[in-house]
Design a protein around this motif. Structure first.
Motif, mmCIF file in Angstrom:
data_model
loop_
_atom_site.group_PDB
_atom_site.id
_atom_site.type_symbol
_atom_site.label_atom_id
_atom_site.label_comp_id
_atom_site.label_asym_id
_atom_site.label_seq_id
_atom_site.Cartn_x
_atom_site.Cartn_y
_atom_site.Cartn_z
ATOM 1 N N LYS A 146 0.807 -1.067 -0.157
ATOM 2 C CA LYS A 146 0.067 -0.088 0.108
ATOM 3 C C LYS A 146 0.947 1.412 0.009
ATOM 4 O O LYS A 146 0.335 2.296 0.480
ATOM 5 C CB LYS A 146 -0.946 -0.118 1.066
ATOM 6 C CG LYS A 146 -1.865 -1.166 1.331
ATOM 7 C CD LYS A 146 -2.489 -1.695 0.041
ATOM 8 C CE LYS A 146 -3.488 -0.657 -0.532
ATOM 9 N NZ LYS A 146 -3.936 -1.147 -2.081
ATOM 10 N N VAL A 147 2.191 1.045 -0.400
ATOM 11 C CA VAL A 147 2.937 2.461 -0.671
ATOM 12 C C VAL A 147 3.505 2.100 -1.824
ATOM 13 O O VAL A 147 4.896 2.382 -2.071
ATOM 14 C CB VAL A 147 4.184 2.507 0.506
ATOM 15 C CG1 VAL A 147 4.661 3.913 0.491
ATOM 16 C CG2 VAL A 147 3.160 2.257 1.982
ATOM 17 N N ARG A 203 4.183 5.722 4.369
ATOM 18 C CA ARG A 203 3.264 6.647 4.239
ATOM 19 C C ARG A 203 2.403 6.766 5.584
ATOM 20 O O ARG A 203 2.759 6.134 6.476
ATOM 21 C CB ARG A 203 2.053 5.744 3.253
ATOM 22 C CG ARG A 203 0.848 6.358 2.976
ATOM 23 C CD ARG A 203 -0.043 5.370 2.005
ATOM 24 N NE ARG A 203 -1.175 6.019 1.443
ATOM 25 C CZ ARG A 203 -2.061 5.290 0.808
ATOM 26 N NH1 ARG A 203 -1.597 4.341 0.194
ATOM 27 N NH2 ARG A 203 -3.048 5.939 0.078
ATOM 28 N N ASP A 204 1.529 7.759 5.566
ATOM 29 C CA ASP A 204 0.944 8.049 6.824
ATOM 30 C C ASP A 204 0.349 6.693 7.193
ATOM 31 O O ASP A 204 -0.441 5.992 6.727
ATOM 32 C CB ASP A 204 -0.387 9.001 6.637
ATOM 33 C CG ASP A 204 -1.025 9.346 7.757
ATOM 34 O OD1 ASP A 204 -1.947 8.579 8.283
ATOM 35 O OD2 ASP A 204 -0.762 10.545 8.386
ATOM 36 N N GLY A 287 12.058 7.151 1.485
ATOM 37 C CA GLY A 287 11.062 8.034 0.803
ATOM 38 C C GLY A 287 9.619 7.926 1.249
ATOM 39 O O GLY A 287 9.188 7.379 2.067
ATOM 40 N N SER A 288 8.778 9.062 0.625
ATOM 41 C CA SER A 288 7.414 9.063 1.182
ATOM 42 C C SER A 288 6.457 9.013 0.103
ATOM 43 O O SER A 288 6.835 9.625 -1.036
ATOM 44 C CB SER A 288 7.147 10.467 2.082
ATOM 45 O OG SER A 288 7.195 11.759 1.063
ATOM 46 N N TYR A 289 5.412 8.483 0.473
ATOM 47 C CA TYR A 289 4.163 8.476 -0.438
ATOM 48 C C TYR A 289 3.729 9.779 -1.003
ATOM 49 O O TYR A 289 3.318 9.946 -1.966
ATOM 50 C CB TYR A 289 3.012 7.587 0.086
ATOM 51 C CG TYR A 289 1.964 7.299 -0.918
ATOM 52 C CD1 TYR A 289 2.238 6.099 -1.623
ATOM 53 C CD2 TYR A 289 0.598 8.013 -0.778
ATOM 54 C CE1 TYR A 289 1.065 5.593 -2.513
ATOM 55 C CE2 TYR A 289 -0.170 7.573 -1.501
ATOM 56 C CZ TYR A 289 -0.274 6.576 -2.392
ATOM 57 O OH TYR A 289 -1.133 6.357 -3.354
ATOM 58 N N GLU A 290 3.788 10.830 0.011
ATOM 59 C CA GLU A 290 3.260 12.274 -0.092
ATOM 60 C C GLU A 290 4.100 12.728 -1.302
ATOM 61 O O GLU A 290 3.635 13.658 -2.203
ATOM 62 C CB GLU A 290 3.426 12.988 1.114
ATOM 63 C CG GLU A 290 2.248 12.468 2.124
ATOM 64 C CD GLU A 290 2.867 11.199 2.903
ATOM 65 O OE1 GLU A 290 1.802 10.542 3.240
ATOM 66 O OE2 GLU A 290 4.098 10.604 2.792
ATOM 67 N N ARG A 291 5.201 12.344 -1.605
ATOM 68 C CA ARG A 291 6.249 12.879 -2.577
ATOM 69 C C ARG A 291 6.765 11.920 -3.483
ATOM 70 O O ARG A 291 8.005 11.674 -3.740
ATOM 71 C CB ARG A 291 7.427 13.528 -1.921
ATOM 72 C CG ARG A 291 7.330 15.054 -1.475
ATOM 73 C CD ARG A 291 8.332 15.650 -0.896
ATOM 74 N NE ARG A 291 9.474 15.495 -1.990
ATOM 75 C CZ ARG A 291 10.244 16.317 -2.513
ATOM 76 N NH1 ARG A 291 9.674 17.735 -2.538
ATOM 77 N NH2 ARG A 291 11.007 16.115 -3.300
ATOM 78 N N PHE A 352 8.789 7.740 11.502
ATOM 79 C CA PHE A 352 8.772 8.820 10.236
ATOM 80 C C PHE A 352 8.040 10.088 10.486
ATOM 81 O O PHE A 352 7.666 10.420 9.355
ATOM 82 C CB PHE A 352 8.218 7.522 9.246
ATOM 83 C CG PHE A 352 8.552 6.303 9.085
ATOM 84 C CD1 PHE A 352 9.759 6.025 8.684
ATOM 85 C CD2 PHE A 352 7.729 5.155 9.569
ATOM 86 C CE1 PHE A 352 10.647 4.843 8.552
ATOM 87 C CE2 PHE A 352 8.452 3.814 9.262
ATOM 88 C CZ PHE A 352 9.785 3.660 8.975
ATOM 89 N N ALA A 353 7.800 10.661 11.590
ATOM 90 C CA ALA A 353 7.740 11.831 11.773
ATOM 91 C C ALA A 353 6.229 12.237 11.173
ATOM 92 O O ALA A 353 6.012 13.275 10.531
ATOM 93 C CB ALA A 353 8.696 12.982 11.347
#
Length: 366
Positions: A146-147, A203-204, A287-291, A352-353
């Motif tokens: 899911k990421v 991811r969140d 890395g982040s799903y948001e970016r 992951f903040a």
């Protein structure tokens, strides 16, 4: 050079366990703008509860997978090991620095694993089964369901020459033509962990749960029959002995997660901490799903993928779980249930903040 590996440093101990703090304070008062430092510090009590495994004393052999000389590398920069973050991308540099500091603070707690061989056998097995290997491009990727992991697997198959393009319209086989660390011998695993570029994408935590819920219980018959039917039997009065499992509610799914051991969850909702063990494996980049697109293409630059290899663009028909839909589902769920679910994923929030959700009455009525 590649981004500095995320290595642990010492952090203060003695704070109250976060699970107890969450239960004592009303969830609605936990505002995201005030939480992150408290989450990191308060996590120490929970971190000390993690079991340590038996250290396996094995010396690595001098293994040398194929070199990358002669390949048509992306760009004209210096060779492997000398790549840097683009100085113009100050946002990426800042995020990397914050991620470094956060991981160091949390992973520096006493009792946290420093190496995969510190982990209990079951945890190590889960980790090694989720790290994919590219020997040609000398990188390790820990996939998180899911990421965007299906797209990353597609990229790995293109890099391995199995697929011609990331745009090939084929149903993804999540096992074939892929190499996992679990497929290798201990000395081969050690060598790659020491010498390869290592990354994962996150991811969140709650948005990831919502995505798994919508996909698995709304679309996948196998999950409806295997998990959905059991959830309905457990948590719905008068469900009967043979429910279809295709109408699981989000609160029922959350109650199921409360009663599950995180180490034995299905990978689609298992915490990232247990999937990828970011304290035991010193990842070079998170890395982040948001970016997603920007971070993924940055990784392809670092590993010097061929110029024609790019990260797949999102399909027009795909509708990911959004912050708005997550907010709706969280505000519709009982707050006591959220208080019980959050400690299961508190390490993902901390490491992951990601801020804890704001579900105050005021926020939910906006």
């Amino acid at each position: 050079m590649f981004p500095r590996p995320l290595t642990p440093l010492a952090a203060p101990n003695g704070a109250e366990p976060l699970g107890r703090a969450l239960r004592r304070a009303p969830l609605g008062l936990l505002l995201p703008s005030m939480l992150m430092f408290a989450v990191i510090v308060a996590s120490s009590g929970l971190l000390l509860m993690i079991e340590r495994g038996i250290l396996a004393e094995m010396k690595p052999l001098p293994l040398h997978p194929p070199s990358r000389e002669g390949a048509p590398w992306r760009g004209t920069g210096p060779g492997p090991g000398r790549l840097t973050v683009d100085a113009a991308d100050s946002d990426l540099q800042v995020r990397q620095d914050v991620q470094n500091r956060t991981l160091r603070a949390v992973c520096g707690q006493r009792g946290m694993p420093r190496d995969p061989w510190d982990l209990p056998v079951g945890q190590r097995r889960t980790l090694l089964r989720h790290i994919l290997v590219s020997d040609r491009y000398r990188f390790l990727y820990c996939y998180v369901p899911k990421v965007a992991c299906s797209n990353w697997k597609r990229v790995l198959k293109v890099l391995a020459g199995v697929l011609d393009s990331v745009d090939v319209r084929l149903k993804m086989d999540h096992r074939s033509d892929l190499v996992f660390l679990a497929d290798l011998r201990p000395e081969e695993i050690r060598y790659r962990l020491q010498h390869y570029f290592k990354f994962l994408f996150v991811r969140d935590p709650l948005e990831r749960l919502l995505s798994a819920y919508r996909n698995k219980f709304g679309e996948i018959r196998e999950y409806q029959q295997r998990y959905g039917a059991e959830i309905v039997r457990r948590y719905r009065a008068g469900a009967g002995p043979s429910p279809a499992g295709d109408d699981v509610t989000f609160p029922e799914f959350l109650q199921y997660l409360v009663d599950e051991d995180p180490e034995h969850m299905n990978e689609h909702w298992m915490p990232v901490y247990h999937l990828c063990q970011p304290c035991a494996v010193h990842y070079d980049f998170v890395g982040s799903y948001e970016r997603l697109e920007a971070d993924a293409n940055q990784v392809l630059e670092w590993v010097r993928a061929p110029p024609h290899v790019r990260f797949p663009t999102r399909q027009a028909w795909y509708r990911p779980a959004s912050p708005e839909s997550l907010h709706y589902h969280l505000c519709s769920a009982p707050r006591a249930l959220l208080q019980d679910v959050l400690p299961k994923y508190i390490l993902d929030f901390s490491l992951f903040a990601y801020p804890l959700p704001n579900v105050t009455k005021e926020a939910c009525h906006q």
